[in-house]
Design a protein around this motif. Structure first.
Motif, PDB file in Angstrom:
ATOM      1  N   ASP A 222       0.826  -1.213   0.000  1.00  0.00           N
ATOM      2  CA  ASP A 222       0.000   0.000   0.000  1.00  0.00           C
ATOM      3  C   ASP A 222       0.857   1.259   0.000  1.00  0.00           C
ATOM      4  O   ASP A 222       0.453   2.286  -0.570  1.00  0.00           O
ATOM      5  N   ARG A 400      -8.384   0.293  11.992  1.00  0.00           N
ATOM      6  CA  ARG A 400      -7.703   1.545  11.688  1.00  0.00           C
ATOM      7  C   ARG A 400      -7.648   2.376  12.971  1.00  0.00           C
ATOM      8  O   ARG A 400      -8.697   2.691  13.542  1.00  0.00           O
ATOM      9  N   THR A 404      -4.986   7.551  12.336  1.00  0.00           N
ATOM     10  CA  THR A 404      -4.987   7.256  10.912  1.00  0.00           C
ATOM     11  C   THR A 404      -6.360   7.486  10.296  1.00  0.00           C
ATOM     12  O   THR A 404      -6.487   8.071   9.216  1.00  0.00           O
ATOM     13  N   ALA A 405      -7.397   7.027  10.972  1.00  0.00           N
ATOM     14  CA  ALA A 405      -8.748   7.137  10.437  1.00  0.00           C
ATOM     15  C   ALA A 405      -9.144   8.601  10.251  1.00  0.00           C
ATOM     16  O   ALA A 405      -9.776   8.962   9.246  1.00  0.00           O
ATOM     17  N   ASP A 408      -7.981   9.997   7.112  1.00  0.00           N
ATOM     18  CA  ASP A 408      -8.399   9.204   5.953  1.00  0.00           C
ATOM     19  C   ASP A 408      -7.292   8.285   5.452  1.00  0.00           C
ATOM     20  O   ASP A 408      -7.204   7.991   4.253  1.00  0.00           O
ATOM     21  N   GLY A 409      -6.435   7.834   6.365  1.00  0.00           N
ATOM     22  CA  GLY A 409      -5.395   6.882   5.994  1.00  0.00           C
ATOM     23  C   GLY A 409      -5.937   5.472   5.951  1.00  0.00           C
ATOM     24  O   GLY A 409      -6.987   5.166   6.526  1.00  0.00           O
ATOM     25  N   SER A 410      -5.232   4.602   5.254  1.00  0.00           N
ATOM     26  CA  SER A 410      -5.702   3.229   5.094  1.00  0.00           C
ATOM     27  C   SER A 410      -4.988   2.238   6.003  1.00  0.00           C
ATOM     28  O   SER A 410      -5.356   1.066   6.058  1.00  0.00           O
ATOM     29  N   ARG A 412      -3.712  -0.165   8.834  1.00  0.00           N
ATOM     30  CA  ARG A 412      -4.370  -0.903   9.895  1.00  0.00           C
ATOM     31  C   ARG A 412      -3.339  -1.400  10.905  1.00  0.00           C
ATOM     32  O   ARG A 412      -2.155  -1.536  10.586  1.00  0.00           O
TER      33      ARG A 412
END
Length: 480
Positions: A222, A400, A404-405, A408-410, A412
């Protein structure tokens, strides 16, 4: 007056050897000497843990501006200067080596900047031509990275070389799937390199928890690391040589990355053919394909000291070899190759030999961290290992995290406990998350003490944190 020049002669100035020498001299009052042929501090301080972790820190700033903007900060993207970082890194390593030298001097250890080999059970020979005798000899020469046995392997670099690069390669191929390969994939990507990684196995980080391995592999992809499992190289040549031309043309993308094709030597680009049939050019190839104990030419085998298949010194639980006066600790024994373990082995050696308190080395339930991005912290058995020996319950969660959330990060994270169904003991703890190395140090205390799942459950959560999930997972994910 002693019949020997010293009570102890240590060969190797890394973390384990220096600790043993210091404690034997400073606390036990022994007359001690130490020889080091390179720089004091060994792999960890000079070409391993310390410079690597500083490079991890540097690489993580790449994502900071994007995350900061998500939190309302007006911060532009920056640029990384390898020259500026490298100058400060070298200065820090020089400082740390000076600290090691001062610690030895302050403890009364006599030091020799020379290579030492073993002549007999009580004699070492220095590269200066001097011979020194000692009642006890401690071999702490560590290990070194190795290149694969293939034509033109000299065209690739190893981990020792990474800290001495004049400039960062624009496109780098990393060969290997262990922790060193994966850590440097993240580091070099974070510093601005385009990273491709080949690993011949089915999944990276062999030996670690399967679920954790998969999450880290996904995170690496990613982030933009071009990871290929089930793949390795079969041929490599300098670009511009007839051998490289005979391999076939690499894609025209070379021009996009500024690859020079007019310099056919080890400092120029390398053309690589992979087992999947692809042909590509890289500025640098980095072999992270294993390490080997530094025992070549030490003279140990001539004395009847057994060496393992990879050259490791064979020792008993007290780090003693077949020759009673000669001991070995650290990576040269290839037991558990971690700096804190080498230090513990050095302390156990001093307790055994100089304090009259026989102390076997404890290699059970050692916490460790892999500084990938995100990090992996682990202690105890993996799910796969535990399931082979008894029935277990697995408590695991992946999510998440808040930080991070919000941006808007991906990315985990994962928290996982392996629990014995018979007696409820926590057999293993595995964390994949930013700061996992810090978390696992504290979790390691509980696991080492034999804590049960109910002990974890009785602990009040610290909220809001990622690590609170370790004590709030009430129901098992699965029983194996």
């Amino acid at each position: 007056m002693s019949e020997f020049d010293y009570d102890l002669f240590v060969i190797g100035g890394g973390s384990g050897g220096v600790r043993a020498a210091r404690v034997a001299a400073g606390e036990a009052g022994a007359k001690v000497a130490l020889a080091e042929e390179d720089r004091y501090g060994g792999t960890c301080v000079i070409r391993g843990c310390v410079p690597k972790k500083l490079m991890v820190f540097a690489s993580e700033y790449r994502d900071m501006p994007t995350a900061a903007r998500a939190y309302g900060w007006d911060i532009p993207d920056g640029t990384f200067s390898w020259d500026a970082f490298r100058a400060k890194l070298n200065a820090e390593l020089d400082r740390l080596e000076g600290v090691y030298r001062k610690l030895l001097a302050g403890s009364g250890v006599e030091t020799f900047d020379a290579r030492a080999t073993v002549k007999d059970a009580h004699t070492v020979v220095l590269s200066t031509g001097e011979e020194k005798t000692a009642k006890h000899i401690l071999v702490a020469t560590g290990g070194r990275p190795v290149r694969p046995d293939m034509p033109n392997a000299h065209l690739g670099m190893v981990s020792d070389d990474i800290f001495h690069l004049e400039k960062l390669p624009q496109r780098v191929l990393i060969i290997g799937g262990g922790y060193i390969a994966c850590e440097f994939a993240g580091i070099l990507h974070g510093l601005g390199c385009e990273v491709t990684q080949f690993y011949r196995g089915a999944q990276i980080l062999r030996g670690f928890d399967e679920e954790a391995r998969g999450l880290i592999a996904d995170a690496m992809k990613d982030r933009g690391i071009d990871l290929h499992t089930g793949t390795t190289i079969v041929e490599m040549h300098c670009v511009g040589t007839p051998e490289a031309d005979a391999m076939g043309e690499a894609p025209v993308e070379n021009a996009q990355y500024g690859l020079k094709t007019d310099k056919a030597d080890a400092n120029g680009p390398v053309r690589v053919k992979a087992t999947n049939g692809t042909i590509r050019d890289f500025d640098a190839v980095f072999f992270a394909t294993g390490r080997r104990p530094n025992t070549d030419g030490l003279g140990l085998e001539a004395l009847g000291i057994e060496l393992g298949r990879n050259g490791a010194v064979e020792v008993d639980e007290y780090s003693q070899t077949k020759v009673p006066s000669i001991y070995a600790i650290g990576d040269v024994t290839d037991r558990v190759n971690l700096t804190p373990v080498a230090i513990r082995e050095g302390m156990a050696f001093v307790n055994t030999v100089f304090h009259g308190n026989p102390t076997p080395v404890d290699h059970d339930l050692i916490p460790s961290a892999v500084f990938t991005q995100p990090e992996l912290g682990t202690v105890g058995l993996t799910e796969e290992e535990a399931a082979e020996q008894e029935e277990i319950e697995v408590y695991a969660t992946s999510f998440r995290p808040m930080q991070t959330a919000f941006a808007d990060g991906s990315g985990r994270v994962m928290m996982k406990l392996i629990v014995s169904k018979a007696n409820r003991t926590v057999l293993g703890c595995h964390i994949v998350a930013p700061g996992a190395g810090e978390m696992i140090q504290l979790a390691g205390i509980a696991v080492k003490m034999g804590a049960t799942k109910e002990d974890f459950d009785r602990t009040v959560a610290v909220h809001p944190t990622m690590s609170e999930e370790i004590v709030t997972m009430r129901n098992p994910t699965r029983t194996v």
